[in-house]
Write a protein that holds these residues in place. Sequence first.
Motif, short mmCIF file in Angstrom:
data_model
loop_
_atom_site.label_atom_id
_atom_site.label_comp_id
_atom_site.label_asym_id
_atom_site.label_seq_id
_atom_site.Cartn_x
_atom_site.Cartn_y
_atom_site.Cartn_z
N HIS A 32 -7.45 2.94 -11.10
CA HIS A 32 -7.86 2.71 -10.19
C HIS A 32 -6.39 1.56 -9.26
O HIS A 32 -5.94 1.65 -8.33
CB HIS A 32 -9.02 1.75 -10.04
N ALA A 33 -6.07 0.71 -10.71
CA ALA A 33 -5.00 -0.31 -10.11
C ALA A 33 -3.47 0.32 -10.31
O ALA A 33 -2.90 0.34 -9.49
CB ALA A 33 -5.25 -1.05 -11.08
N GLY A 34 -3.27 1.32 -10.48
CA GLY A 34 -2.00 2.91 -11.14
C GLY A 34 -2.31 3.33 -9.57
O GLY A 34 -1.13 3.46 -9.28
N ALA A 35 -3.20 3.92 -9.09
CA ALA A 35 -3.15 4.30 -7.57
C ALA A 35 -3.75 3.75 -6.30
O ALA A 35 -2.52 3.23 -5.48
CB ALA A 35 -4.87 5.03 -7.39
N ALA A 36 -3.86 1.87 -6.83
CA ALA A 36 -3.51 1.32 -5.72
C ALA A 36 -2.34 0.65 -6.33
O ALA A 36 -1.69 0.50 -4.41
CB ALA A 36 -4.89 -0.05 -5.63
#
Length: 77
Positions: A32-36
């Motif tokens: 999720h952090a990478g996608a954000a």
Amino acid sequence: MTEALAARTEILKGFRFAIDPTPAQLESFTRHAGAARWAFNHALGMKVAAHQQWRKWRPVLSYYYDTTLRTANGAAG
């Protein structure tokens, strides 16, 4: 006066906690952090590109608007 002050007193409470994710949850958080981060960088790139395009056109637009304003005000353009 102290009763009015006591009625307006606000009490704030805070809580401190920590999360202890499972390995699957940790992987999900990381994805999720990478996608954000990707989405933010993509949007920032689009904004930078639009700004660079605007900077290229700015002299042309300035000349056009200055000429239009001078003509509209009756000055020689």
